[in-house]
Design an enzyme around this catalytic site. Structure first.
Site, PDB file in Angstrom:
ATOM      1  N   GLY A 188      -0.739  14.715   1.100  1.00 12.69           N
ATOM      2  CA  GLY A 188      -0.832  15.482  -0.140  1.00 12.69           C
ATOM      3  C   GLY A 188       0.481  16.036  -0.644  1.00 12.69           C
ATOM      4  N   ALA A 238      -7.933  14.374   0.287  1.00 13.05           N
ATOM      5  CA  ALA A 238      -7.598  14.822   1.645  1.00 13.05           C
ATOM      6  C   ALA A 238      -8.832  15.216   2.448  1.00 13.05           C
ATOM      7  CB  ALA A 238      -6.620  16.000   1.562  1.00 13.05           C
ATOM      8  N   HIS A 271       8.628  26.397   3.516  1.00 18.31           N
ATOM      9  CA  HIS A 271       8.924  27.043   2.230  1.00 18.31           C
ATOM     10  C   HIS A 271       8.465  28.505   2.185  1.00 18.31           C
ATOM     11  CE1 HIS A 271       9.282  22.917  -0.028  1.00 18.31           C
ATOM     12  NE2 HIS A 271      10.313  23.197   0.730  1.00 18.31           N
TER      13      HIS A 271
HETATM   14  P1  OAD Z   1       3.133  18.273  -5.776  1.00 20.07           P
HETATM   15  O1  OAD Z   1       2.318  19.001  -6.787  1.00 20.07           O
HETATM   16  O2  OAD Z   1       4.481  17.801  -6.172  1.00 20.07           O
HETATM   17  O3  OAD Z   1       2.323  17.008  -5.231  1.00 20.07           O
HETATM   18  C1  OAD Z   1       0.989  17.115  -4.812  1.00 20.07           C
HETATM   19  C2  OAD Z   1       0.560  15.755  -4.277  1.00 20.07           C
HETATM   20  O4  OAD Z   1      -0.748  15.900  -3.780  1.00 20.07           O
HETATM   21  C3  OAD Z   1       0.546  14.637  -5.312  1.00 20.07           C
HETATM   22  O5  OAD Z   1       1.187  13.486  -4.776  1.00 20.07           O
HETATM   23  C4  OAD Z   1      -0.956  14.385  -5.549  1.00 20.07           C
HETATM   24  O6  OAD Z   1      -1.239  13.000  -5.791  1.00 20.07           O
HETATM   25  C5  OAD Z   1      -1.541  14.804  -4.218  1.00 20.07           C
HETATM   26  N1  OAD Z   1      -2.920  15.295  -4.297  1.00 20.07           N
HETATM   27  C6  OAD Z   1      -3.525  16.006  -5.281  1.00 20.07           C
HETATM   28  N2  OAD Z   1      -4.791  16.288  -4.974  1.00 20.07           N
HETATM   29  C7  OAD Z   1      -5.032  15.726  -3.759  1.00 20.07           C
HETATM   30  C8  OAD Z   1      -6.166  15.653  -2.899  1.00 20.07           C
HETATM   31  N3  OAD Z   1      -7.319  16.231  -3.201  1.00 20.07           N
HETATM   32  N4  OAD Z   1      -6.031  14.992  -1.719  1.00 20.07           N
HETATM   33  C9  OAD Z   1      -4.863  14.384  -1.387  1.00 20.07           C
HETATM   34  N5  OAD Z   1      -3.763  14.416  -2.155  1.00 20.07           N
HETATM   35  C10 OAD Z   1      -3.837  15.086  -3.324  1.00 20.07           C
HETATM   36  O7  OAD Z   1       3.207  19.244  -4.492  1.00 20.07           O
HETATM   37  P2  OAD Z   1       4.202  19.173  -3.237  1.00 20.07           P
HETATM   38  O8  OAD Z   1       4.562  17.772  -2.915  1.00 20.07           O
HETATM   39  O9  OAD Z   1       3.601  19.992  -2.174  1.00 20.07           O
HETATM   40  O10 OAD Z   1       8.406  23.965  -3.445  1.00 20.07           O
HETATM   41  O11 OAD Z   1       5.466  19.912  -3.807  1.00 20.07           O
HETATM   42  C11 OAD Z   1       6.564  20.104  -2.948  1.00 20.07           C
HETATM   43  C12 OAD Z   1       7.283  21.383  -3.299  1.00 20.07           C
HETATM   44  O12 OAD Z   1       7.573  21.409  -4.694  1.00 20.07           O
HETATM   45  C13 OAD Z   1       6.451  22.645  -3.119  1.00 20.07           C
HETATM   46  O13 OAD Z   1       6.435  23.121  -1.793  1.00 20.07           O
HETATM   47  C14 OAD Z   1       7.140  23.626  -4.027  1.00 20.07           C
HETATM   48  C15 OAD Z   1       7.250  22.717  -5.217  1.00 20.07           C
HETATM   49  O14 OAD Z   1       8.156  22.996  -6.177  1.00 20.07           O
HETATM   50  C16 OAD Z   1       8.987  25.139  -3.747  1.00 20.07           C
HETATM   51  O15 OAD Z   1       8.476  25.948  -4.513  1.00 20.07           O
HETATM   52  C17 OAD Z   1      10.303  25.372  -3.065  1.00 20.07           C
END
Ligand code: OAD
Length: 240
Positions: free
Chosen positions: A182, A224, A115
Site C-alpha cells: 500500500g 490490502a 515518518h
Molecule cells: P500514497 O498516497 O502515495 O500511496 C498510497 C498507495 O496505496 C497507492 O499506491 C494506492 O494504490 C495504494 N492503495 C490505496 N488503497 C489501497 C488498498 N485498499 N489496499 C492496498 N493498496 C491501496 O501513500 P504513501 O506511499 O504511504 O510522507 O506515501 C508515502 C509518504 O508520502 C507518506 O508517508 C507521507 C507522504 O507525503 C510524509 O508526510 C513525510
C-alpha cells in the site's frame, strides 16, 4: 513462494485506507486539499504554526475516533510477526511510513515508524518526545522545559531525515524477503528500499491496489484487507 526467514515489510497509506484514513496521492487524497509545503515542511510550520497544528489536530481526532480501527491487513502482519519471531534464525521488522497507530493496535511489536507518530509531540529544544492525545497548540506547555511554544508534532516533514534509518538499512541488507504494502513509492528513501533489499539477495514483493510499475520480483494486486491475509497464510504455510 519462498520459504523466508528474515522478513522486512514496508507499509504505506494504502494499508490504512480501508480503516478509514485517507491516502496522500489519490484524487480524493490528503495532498489534493493541502499544499505539502504549507503543512508538511519545517518552513510551513515556521510560517504558520497554528495552521499546521490544526492540520495534525484534525488528523489526531479522526485517528482517536471510534470509527478508525485496524483492518485484517494490520492483523495479518501482527500474526506473521508473532508466528515466526520465536522460530530459530527468523527475523522480522515492520517499517511503516504511516503516522497512525493501527499496526500497534493490531498487535505488531517489531515496528518502526520511519515518518514519526501522530500520537506524539516533540520538544524542539531537547528533542524529547511525549505521548499526545489532545490537541497541540501554541499554548501547550512542554513537559521538559515547562514553557509553551516549544512543541511540534513528532512527525517527519519533507526535508527532514526519517527515523531509525540505520536499523532499517541493516534489516534491508540482511533480509531474504522484502514486502511493500500500500505505498506508491513516491517518497525516498522508502521508495528505494526494495532495490537495496534486492541488491543484497532478497526476493521483493509488492501488494497494492494497483501495480505501481516499480520492478518488484512479484506484484499482487488487490485491496490490502484481502491480499495481505491471503499472502501471510501462504508465507506461514512455508515457514519452518
Ligand atoms: P500514497 O498516497 O502515495 O500511496 C498510497 C498507495 O496505496 C497507492 O499506491 C494506492 O494504490 C495504494 N492503495 C490505496 N488503497 C489501497 C488498498 N485498499 N489496499 C492496498 N493498496 C491501496 O501513500 P504513501 O506511499 O504511504 O510522507 O506515501 C508515502 C509518504 O508520502 C507518506 O508517508 C507521507 C507522504 O507525503 C510524509 O508526510 C513525510
Amino acid at each position: 513462494m519462498v520459504a523466508a526467514r528474515r522478513i522486512v515489510v514496508l507499509t504505506g497509506a494504502g494499508i490504512s485506507a480501508e480503516s478509514g484514513i485517507q491516502t496522500f496521492r489519490a484524487s480524493d487524497g490528503l495532498w489534493e486539499n493541502h499544499r505539502i509545503e504549507d503543512v508538511a515542511t519545517p518552513e510551513g510550520f515556521a510560517a504558520n504554526p497554528i495552521a499546521v497544528h490544526q492540520f495534525y489536530n484534525d488528523r489526531r481526532r479522526l485517528l482517536l475516533s471510534d470509527t478508525i480501527r485496524p483492518n485484517p491487513a494490520h492483523t495479518a502482519l501482527a500474526r506473521l510477526e508473532h508466528s515466526i519471531v520465536d522460530l530459530p534464525e527468523h527475523e522480522f521488522l515492520l517499517v511503516t511510513q504511516n503516522i497512525d497507530n493501527l499496526h500497534e493496535r493490531a498487535g505488531s511489536r517489531a515496528l518502526v515508524h520511519m515518518h514519526g507518530e501522530l500520537l506524539k509531540m516533540r520538544c524542539e529544544q531537547s528533542g524529547l518526545s511525549f505521548d499526545l492525545r489532545e490537541d497541540l497548540t501554541l499554548d501547550t506547555c512542554c513537559r521538559c522545559c515547562r514553557v509553551p511554544g516549544n512543541l511540534r508534532p513528532d512527525v517527519v516533514w519533507f526535508g527532514e531525515i526519517p527515523l531509525a534509518m540505520s536499523r532499517i538499512t541493516k534489516a534491508l541488507e540482511n533480509c531474504d524477503l522484502f514486502i511493500a504494502i500500500g505505498t506508491s513509492g513516491s517518497v525516498y528513501p522508502a521508495a528505494g528500499f526494495f532495490e537495496l533489499a534486492r541488491e543484497h539477495g532478497a526476493h521483493t514483493v509488492e501488494l497494492n491496489l494497483d501495480n505501481t510499475n516499480a520492478t518488484f520480483d512479484e506484484h499482487i494486486c488487490g485491496p490490502a484487507s484481502e491480499v495481505v491475509p491471503a499472502y501471510v497464510e501462504r508465507l506461514l504455510s512455508c515457514a519452518s
